[in-house]
Design a protein around this motif. Structure first.
Motif, mmCIF file in Angstrom:
data_model
loop_
_atom_site.group_PDB
_atom_site.id
_atom_site.type_symbol
_atom_site.label_atom_id
_atom_site.label_comp_id
_atom_site.label_asym_id
_atom_site.label_seq_id
_atom_site.Cartn_x
_atom_site.Cartn_y
_atom_site.Cartn_z
ATOM 1 N N ALA A 252 0.885 -1.265 -0.099
ATOM 2 C CA ALA A 252 0.066 0.024 0.099
ATOM 3 C C ALA A 252 0.889 1.327 0.175
ATOM 4 N N ALA A 253 1.951 1.121 0.817
ATOM 5 C CA ALA A 253 2.830 2.303 0.699
ATOM 6 C C ALA A 253 3.376 2.761 -0.522
ATOM 7 N N GLU A 254 3.830 1.604 -1.231
ATOM 8 C CA GLU A 254 4.565 1.721 -2.658
ATOM 9 C C GLU A 254 3.549 2.308 -3.654
ATOM 10 N N THR A 255 2.292 1.850 -3.462
ATOM 11 C CA THR A 255 1.278 2.291 -4.385
ATOM 12 C C THR A 255 0.889 3.722 -3.970
ATOM 13 N N ARG A 256 0.919 4.129 -2.832
ATOM 14 C CA ARG A 256 0.546 5.481 -2.494
ATOM 15 C C ARG A 256 1.777 6.433 -3.050
ATOM 16 N N HIS A 257 2.985 5.828 -2.963
ATOM 17 C CA HIS A 257 4.116 6.653 -3.344
ATOM 18 C C HIS A 257 3.915 6.645 -4.999
ATOM 19 N N GLN A 258 3.665 5.790 -5.478
ATOM 20 C CA GLN A 258 3.583 5.623 -6.876
ATOM 21 C C GLN A 258 2.597 6.722 -7.573
ATOM 22 N N VAL A 259 1.285 6.579 -6.763
ATOM 23 C CA VAL A 259 0.270 7.662 -7.072
ATOM 24 C C VAL A 259 0.750 9.097 -6.783
ATOM 25 N N LEU A 260 1.595 9.633 -5.812
ATOM 26 C CA LEU A 260 2.015 10.636 -5.609
ATOM 27 C C LEU A 260 2.848 11.077 -6.819
ATOM 28 N N ARG A 261 3.787 10.262 -7.061
ATOM 29 C CA ARG A 261 4.888 10.521 -8.036
ATOM 30 C C ARG A 261 4.095 10.845 -9.427
ATOM 31 N N ALA A 262 3.270 10.004 -9.786
ATOM 32 C CA ALA A 262 2.287 10.215 -11.049
ATOM 33 C C ALA A 262 1.638 11.533 -11.042
ATOM 34 N N ALA B 213 2.422 14.129 -9.339
ATOM 35 C CA ALA B 213 3.346 15.243 -9.500
ATOM 36 C C ALA B 213 3.755 15.534 -10.933
ATOM 37 N N GLU B 214 3.904 14.318 -11.515
ATOM 38 C CA GLU B 214 4.341 14.451 -12.960
ATOM 39 C C GLU B 214 3.315 15.177 -13.820
ATOM 40 N N VAL B 215 2.215 14.282 -13.509
ATOM 41 C CA VAL B 215 0.863 14.759 -14.463
ATOM 42 C C VAL B 215 0.678 16.386 -14.180
ATOM 43 N N VAL B 216 0.563 16.699 -13.035
ATOM 44 C CA VAL B 216 0.098 18.285 -12.845
ATOM 45 C C VAL B 216 1.359 19.119 -13.116
ATOM 46 N N ALA B 217 2.506 18.765 -13.022
ATOM 47 C CA ALA B 217 3.497 19.449 -13.487
ATOM 48 C C ALA B 217 3.566 19.639 -15.232
ATOM 49 N N GLU B 218 2.953 18.640 -15.922
ATOM 50 C CA GLU B 218 2.738 18.735 -17.189
ATOM 51 C C GLU B 218 1.568 19.406 -17.733
ATOM 52 N N ARG B 219 0.444 19.209 -17.207
ATOM 53 C CA ARG B 219 -0.916 19.718 -17.341
ATOM 54 C C ARG B 219 -1.498 20.528 -16.531
ATOM 55 N N GLY B 220 -1.021 20.800 -15.264
ATOM 56 C CA GLY B 220 -1.582 21.778 -14.552
ATOM 57 C C GLY B 220 -2.998 21.411 -14.100
ATOM 58 N N GLY B 221 -3.604 22.103 -13.466
ATOM 59 C CA GLY B 221 -4.922 21.921 -12.657
ATOM 60 C C GLY B 221 -5.886 21.095 -13.478
ATOM 61 N N SER B 222 -5.655 21.029 -14.725
ATOM 62 C CA SER B 222 -6.687 20.264 -15.738
ATOM 63 C C SER B 222 -6.490 19.077 -15.540
ATOM 64 N N ALA B 223 -5.280 18.416 -14.938
ATOM 65 C CA ALA B 223 -5.011 17.005 -14.669
ATOM 66 C C ALA B 223 -6.191 16.244 -14.100
ATOM 67 N N GLY B 224 -6.492 15.133 -14.759
ATOM 68 C CA GLY B 224 -7.707 14.383 -14.071
ATOM 69 C C GLY B 224 -7.310 13.410 -13.305
ATOM 70 N N LEU B 225 -8.235 12.727 -12.298
ATOM 71 C CA LEU B 225 -7.819 11.317 -11.718
ATOM 72 C C LEU B 225 -7.399 10.242 -12.763
ATOM 73 N N GLU B 226 -8.231 10.147 -13.691
ATOM 74 C CA GLU B 226 -8.108 9.267 -14.458
ATOM 75 C C GLU B 226 -6.714 9.103 -15.126
ATOM 76 N N GLU B 227 -6.322 10.447 -15.471
ATOM 77 C CA GLU B 227 -4.762 10.335 -16.289
ATOM 78 C C GLU B 227 -3.809 10.142 -15.020
ATOM 79 N N ILE B 228 -3.999 10.421 -13.922
ATOM 80 C CA ILE B 228 -3.015 10.244 -12.656
ATOM 81 C C ILE B 228 -3.087 8.552 -12.422
ATOM 82 N N ALA B 229 -4.215 8.103 -12.436
ATOM 83 C CA ALA B 229 -4.415 6.692 -11.968
ATOM 84 C C ALA B 229 -3.799 5.878 -13.359
ATOM 85 N N THR B 230 -4.250 6.370 -14.397
ATOM 86 C CA THR B 230 -3.410 5.467 -15.383
ATOM 87 C C THR B 230 -1.743 5.594 -15.504
ATOM 88 N N ARG B 231 -1.077 6.972 -15.229
ATOM 89 C CA ARG B 231 0.105 7.124 -15.026
ATOM 90 C C ARG B 231 0.748 6.298 -13.966
#
Length: 185
Positions: free
Chosen positions: A9-19, A21-39
Motif C-alpha cells: 500500500a505504501a509503494e502504491t501510495r508513493h507511485q500515485v504521488l509521483r504520478a 506530481a508528473e501529470v500536474v507539472a505537465e498539465r496543470g490543474g486540468s490533470a484528471g484523476l483518470e490520467e493520474i491513475a493511468t500514469r
C-alpha cells in the motif's frame, strides 16, 4: 487495471504521488484523476482508496515537496561541522544550491508548485511552511540581514535557470563558498 501484485500500500501510495506530481507539472490543474491513475498504473478506485479526492491528493503532493526539502536541509544540517551561528542558514543554502545542480528537477518542482498553489488551501500550507522556515532561520543566530542575503542568493541562483539566466560565475563550489562565507563573518 488491478492492483499490482507484490506492491505494498505504501509503494502504491508513493507511485500515485509521483504520478500526480508528473501529470500536474505537465498539465496543470486540468490533470484528471483518470490520467493520474493511468500514469500510476492503478485504477481510479485504487487511487481514491489512498486519496479520497483530487484535493486531498494535491495536498499530499504539496506536503511531499515540503517534506523532501525539509529532509534535504536536515541532511545538510547534519553535515555542518561547527556550532557557529548560521548552521541552519548554511544548511538551507547547501540544500538549495545542491538542488539547483539539476535544472530539470528545479523546473519541474517549480512548475508543480505554481500549479498546486492555485488551490487556496495549498497556498495557505505553503505560506505556513514559509513562515515556519522564516522563524527557524531568524532563530539561527545570524543578523537577519545576513541570513536574508544568504537565503536570497541561494534561492536566486537556484531559480535563475528558469528564466534563462546563466550564472556569472559558472563554478558552483565557488558560489556556494561565497554564500556560506556571508554567514561566517
Amino acid at each position: 487495471m488491478g492492483r499490482t501484485t507484490g506492491r505494498t500500500a505504501a509503494e502504491t501510495r508513493h507511485q500515485v504521488l509521483r504520478a500526480a506530481a508528473e501529470v500536474v507539472a505537465e498539465r496543470g490543474g486540468s490533470a484528471g484523476l483518470e490520467e493520474i491513475a493511468t500514469r500510476a498504473q492503478v485504477t481510479k478506485g485504487g487511487l481514491l482508496y489512498h486519496f479520497r479526492s483530487k484535493e486531498s491528493l494535491m495536498h499530499a503532493v504539496a506536503q511531499q515537496l515540503l517534506d523532501e526539502f525539509e529532509h534535504e536541509v536536515e541532511t545538510a544540517l547534519a553535515q555542518e561541522d561547527d556550532d557557529a551561528p548560521g548552521r541552519l542558514t548554511r544548511a538551507y543554502a547547501r540544500a538549495t544550491l545542491a538542488s539547483a545542480a539539476d535544472a530539470e528537477r528545479t523546473r519541474r518542482a517549480t512548475t508543480l508548485l505554481v500549479h498546486l498553489q492555485t488551490d487556496p488551501a495549498v497556498a495557505a500550507m505553503m505560506q505556513a511552511d514559509a513562515e515556519r522556515w522564516r522563524d527557524r532561520l531568524l532563530a539561527d543566530g545570524l543578523d537577519p540581514l545576513v541570513a536574508t542575503l544568504a537565503i536570497a542568493a541561494a534561492d536566486g541562483i537556484c531559480m535563475a535557470p528558469l528564466y534563462g539566466d546563466a550564472p556569472l560565475v559558472d563554478d558552483r563550489e565557488r558560489v556556494l563558498a561565497a554564500v556560506l562565507d556571508l554567514t561566517r563573518r
